[in-house]
Design an enzyme around this catalytic site. Structure first.
Site, PDB file in Angstrom:
ATOM      1  N   ASN A  88     -21.667  83.744 -49.467  1.00  0.00           N
ATOM      2  CA  ASN A  88     -22.493  84.759 -48.830  1.00  0.00           C
ATOM      3  C   ASN A  88     -22.916  85.755 -49.896  1.00  0.00           C
ATOM      4  OD1 ASN A  88     -22.044  83.656 -46.211  1.00  0.00           O
ATOM      5  ND2 ASN A  88     -20.074  84.691 -46.133  1.00  0.00           N
ATOM      6  N   GLU A  96     -18.749  90.569 -46.946  1.00  0.00           N
ATOM      7  CA  GLU A  96     -18.011  91.766 -46.551  1.00  0.00           C
ATOM      8  C   GLU A  96     -17.274  92.422 -47.715  1.00  0.00           C
ATOM      9  OE1 GLU A  96     -15.498  90.533 -43.340  1.00  0.00           O
ATOM     10  OE2 GLU A  96     -17.189  90.130 -42.011  1.00  0.00           O
ATOM     11  N   HIS A 101     -17.178  85.228 -54.074  1.00  0.00           N
ATOM     12  CA  HIS A 101     -16.171  84.294 -53.577  1.00  0.00           C
ATOM     13  C   HIS A 101     -16.832  83.105 -52.909  1.00  0.00           C
ATOM     14  CE1 HIS A 101     -16.837  87.333 -50.416  1.00  0.00           C
ATOM     15  NE2 HIS A 101     -16.480  86.427 -49.514  1.00  0.00           N
ATOM     16  N   HIS A 103     -16.231  80.301 -50.063  1.00  0.00           N
ATOM     17  CA  HIS A 103     -15.458  79.815 -48.925  1.00  0.00           C
ATOM     18  C   HIS A 103     -15.481  78.293 -48.975  1.00  0.00           C
ATOM     19  CE1 HIS A 103     -15.279  83.556 -46.448  1.00  0.00           C
ATOM     20  NE2 HIS A 103     -16.374  83.861 -47.143  1.00  0.00           N
TER      21      HIS A 103
END
Length: 113
Positions: A88, A96, A101, A103
């Protein structure tokens, strides 16, 4: 490294996490709010706030992140059945934590996107 976000605290073991792998470049841990039976995050130990902030000098680090995602997918037995990688980027995409990162999700048939 300043500890101004939760990922940095996990990297430095200041807060508990289910760490699956760690080396000098990356840390991998289980997501605390999994969206699939297998859901873990691969993060660089170096602070990179988002995908948009990757620089040419980070190419080996990003390649390493992907290789480690594959390694852990094998260990978690989702390598052959399939898994999804998600990054993201920024608020509208759902990022967030301002720390790059990946996932990695698997362990069941995932819905097409």
């Amino acid at each position: 490294m300043k500890e101004n976000n939760i990922f940095q605290k996990i990297i430095n073991k200041k807060i508990p996490a289910d760490i699956l792998y760690q080396d000098e470049k990356v840390t991998v841990f289980s997501d605390i709010n999994p969206k699939a039976p297998v859901h873990f995050l691969v993060i660089p130990n170096k602070i990179i706030t988002s995908l948009n902030k990757i620089e040419k000098k980070d190419k080996n680090l990003v390649f390493h992140m992907l290789n480690i995602a594959i390694l852990i997918a094998k260990k978690k037995k989702i390598y052959n059945t399939g898994y999804r990688l998600i990054i993201n980027c920024n608020n509208h995409a759902g990022q967030e934590i301002n720390h790059l990162h990946i996932h990695v999700l698997g362990g069941k048939r995932l819905k097409s996107i």
